[in-house]
Scaffold this motif. Structure first.
Motif, mmCIF file in Angstrom:
data_model
loop_
_atom_site.group_PDB
_atom_site.id
_atom_site.type_symbol
_atom_site.label_atom_id
_atom_site.label_comp_id
_atom_site.label_asym_id
_atom_site.label_seq_id
_atom_site.Cartn_x
_atom_site.Cartn_y
_atom_site.Cartn_z
ATOM 1 N N GLY A 36 -8.270 6.593 5.897
ATOM 2 C CA GLY A 36 -9.215 5.958 4.985
ATOM 3 C C GLY A 36 -9.561 6.872 3.833
ATOM 4 O O GLY A 36 -8.800 7.776 3.516
ATOM 5 N N ASN A 37 -10.683 6.602 3.213
ATOM 6 C CA ASN A 37 -11.098 7.483 2.126
ATOM 7 C C ASN A 37 -12.005 8.586 2.669
ATOM 8 O O ASN A 37 -12.491 8.514 3.802
ATOM 9 N N PRO A 38 -12.236 9.627 1.878
ATOM 10 C CA PRO A 38 -12.985 10.779 2.389
ATOM 11 C C PRO A 38 -14.497 10.546 2.458
ATOM 12 O O PRO A 38 -15.211 11.381 3.009
ATOM 13 N N ASN A 39 -14.989 9.431 1.924
ATOM 14 C CA ASN A 39 -16.433 9.214 1.831
ATOM 15 C C ASN A 39 -17.000 8.624 3.116
ATOM 16 O O ASN A 39 -17.655 7.578 3.088
ATOM 17 N N ALA B 290 -7.764 11.325 5.857
ATOM 18 C CA ALA B 290 -8.307 10.830 4.592
ATOM 19 C C ALA B 290 -7.409 11.229 3.443
ATOM 20 O O ALA B 290 -6.752 12.269 3.479
ATOM 21 N N LEU B 291 -7.367 10.383 2.440
ATOM 22 C CA LEU B 291 -6.655 10.690 1.202
ATOM 23 C C LEU B 291 -7.575 10.367 0.037
ATOM 24 O O LEU B 291 -8.318 9.378 0.077
ATOM 25 N N PRO B 292 -7.523 11.182 -1.041
ATOM 26 C CA PRO B 292 -8.349 10.894 -2.211
ATOM 27 C C PRO B 292 -7.815 9.676 -2.977
ATOM 28 O O PRO B 292 -6.668 9.257 -2.800
ATOM 29 N N ALA B 293 -8.661 9.104 -3.819
ATOM 30 C CA ALA B 293 -8.336 7.862 -4.510
ATOM 31 C C ALA B 293 -7.203 8.010 -5.517
ATOM 32 O O ALA B 293 -6.619 7.018 -5.954
ATOM 33 N N ASP B 294 -6.844 9.252 -5.858
ATOM 34 C CA ASP B 294 -5.699 9.420 -6.763
ATOM 35 C C ASP B 294 -4.386 9.532 -5.989
ATOM 36 O O ASP B 294 -3.342 9.785 -6.584
ATOM 37 N N LEU C 61 -2.768 3.152 -8.678
ATOM 38 C CA LEU C 61 -3.634 4.082 -7.966
ATOM 39 C C LEU C 61 -5.055 3.523 -7.886
ATOM 40 O O LEU C 61 -5.507 2.811 -8.799
ATOM 41 N N LEU C 62 -5.758 3.843 -6.825
ATOM 42 C CA LEU C 62 -7.142 3.361 -6.678
ATOM 43 C C LEU C 62 -8.017 3.817 -7.840
ATOM 44 O O LEU C 62 -8.933 3.103 -8.247
ATOM 45 N N ILE C 63 -7.753 5.009 -8.386
ATOM 46 C CA ILE C 63 -8.573 5.485 -9.507
ATOM 47 C C ILE C 63 -8.375 4.637 -10.773
ATOM 48 O O ILE C 63 -9.178 4.715 -11.697
ATOM 49 N N ASP C 64 -7.302 3.835 -10.806
ATOM 50 C CA ASP C 64 -7.027 3.017 -11.987
ATOM 51 C C ASP C 64 -7.448 1.566 -11.817
ATOM 52 O O ASP C 64 -7.404 0.785 -12.765
ATOM 53 N N THR D 13 0.852 -1.189 0.000
ATOM 54 C CA THR D 13 0.000 0.000 0.000
ATOM 55 C C THR D 13 0.888 1.239 0.000
ATOM 56 O O THR D 13 1.842 1.313 0.764
ATOM 57 N N VAL D 14 0.587 2.181 -0.865
ATOM 58 C CA VAL D 14 1.342 3.442 -0.902
ATOM 59 C C VAL D 14 0.376 4.603 -0.692
ATOM 60 O O VAL D 14 -0.663 4.687 -1.353
ATOM 61 N N LEU D 15 0.716 5.469 0.251
ATOM 62 C CA LEU D 15 -0.108 6.640 0.550
ATOM 63 C C LEU D 15 0.693 7.887 0.206
ATOM 64 O O LEU D 15 1.796 8.078 0.708
ATOM 65 N N VAL D 16 0.158 8.717 -0.672
ATOM 66 C CA VAL D 16 0.862 9.923 -1.105
ATOM 67 C C VAL D 16 0.175 11.134 -0.483
ATOM 68 O O VAL D 16 -0.908 11.539 -0.906
ATOM 69 N N ASP D 17 0.787 11.671 0.536
ATOM 70 C CA ASP D 17 0.190 12.798 1.247
ATOM 71 C C ASP D 17 0.947 14.081 0.879
ATOM 72 O O ASP D 17 2.031 14.038 0.310
ATOM 73 N N ALA D 18 0.357 15.206 1.176
ATOM 74 C CA ALA D 18 0.970 16.474 0.780
ATOM 75 C C ALA D 18 0.708 17.533 1.834
ATOM 76 O O ALA D 18 -0.313 17.519 2.524
#
Lengths: 62, 62, 62, 62, 62, 62
Positions: free
Chosen positions: F8-11, F45-49, F57-60, E40-45
């Motif tokens: 987790g995700n933002p939803n 939370a992190l977005p799916a991209d 990436l989760l979006i893919d 799992t990779v998490l890209v935060d900013a």
């Protein structure tokens, strides 16, 4: 994903970790409406001389 | 809350940690305008063979 | 290295961050006996509906 | 900055860490278009009785 | 597991993230001798007014 | 202390966060045999991209 990190003290038995990881994973999976297989839980620990609360190390608090 | 995590090397004495935690907690409490009791500080450590800077492990840097 | 992460609320001005980062960096550099150039400080924030203390979200605590 | 944290299991040799840190640093420096000197990589580890996947500790999964 | 967190600046395109995540995942999977599916990779900013290097916010460094 | 971070995700709705934080705090307090007042939970939370699983990436991911 999701990833849960629990940072506590080292005085937790494997049995308590097992039960905690199971319950926390179920709770988080339910909240995000995701299969439990997607949940990772990391249980980390720090000794009492490496944690400060209110400006004091835990080893100094009465 | 707030939670401060300090990730450094393991060569820090308990006395230095005590003083660092006290000062960091005071600084952070002041910045957020919160009572010092609300500040948690976690002092974690990694050995020099587990930290990379500029693509090299610290044990390999001169 | 070292890396300091400060997780607080979003209501902190750039000026307060500036002063906090300066003081925390000086304190941590001194404690580890390292040049201040080696210190990284990350100031992250979460809203009050995403922080729980004592089992309650901050937005629910009186 | 950037800071990369890799949380894995403890069964990784120093040589594998060295190569991993080099490659990850190069990849991340390239992606952010920054000099490799700015990249910090932290390789942390947790034992199998402290990691849960799918609600189970790794020591319990077959 | 393993979990990789990359904390950088927000100026990274989705394409660069996509390539970075692919390469980092391959590198980490190889280093730990695990299937890439486990990574799992998490890209935060964080914005430049929330990162300090050498005691100064990035917005203040020339 | 202990500090729990859930990424987790933002939803996730505030109501689901509220219930999750309550249950997770109770579970963790019980496991460490500590009063629930000592438990901090951070829900990030992190977005799916910005999340990669298995190198994608989760979006893919389909």
């Amino acid at each position: 994903m999701p990833v849960v990190t629990i940072l506590g003290n080292p005085n937790i038995s494997v049995e308590d970790k097992r039960e905690m990881v199971k319950k926390v994973s179920e709770t988080v999976a339910h909240a995000y409406n995701l299969p439990i297989e997607t949940i990772t839980v990391l249980v980390d620990a720090l000794p009492a001389d490496s944690i400060g609360v209110g400006g004091e190390l835990l080893i100094d608090r009465k």
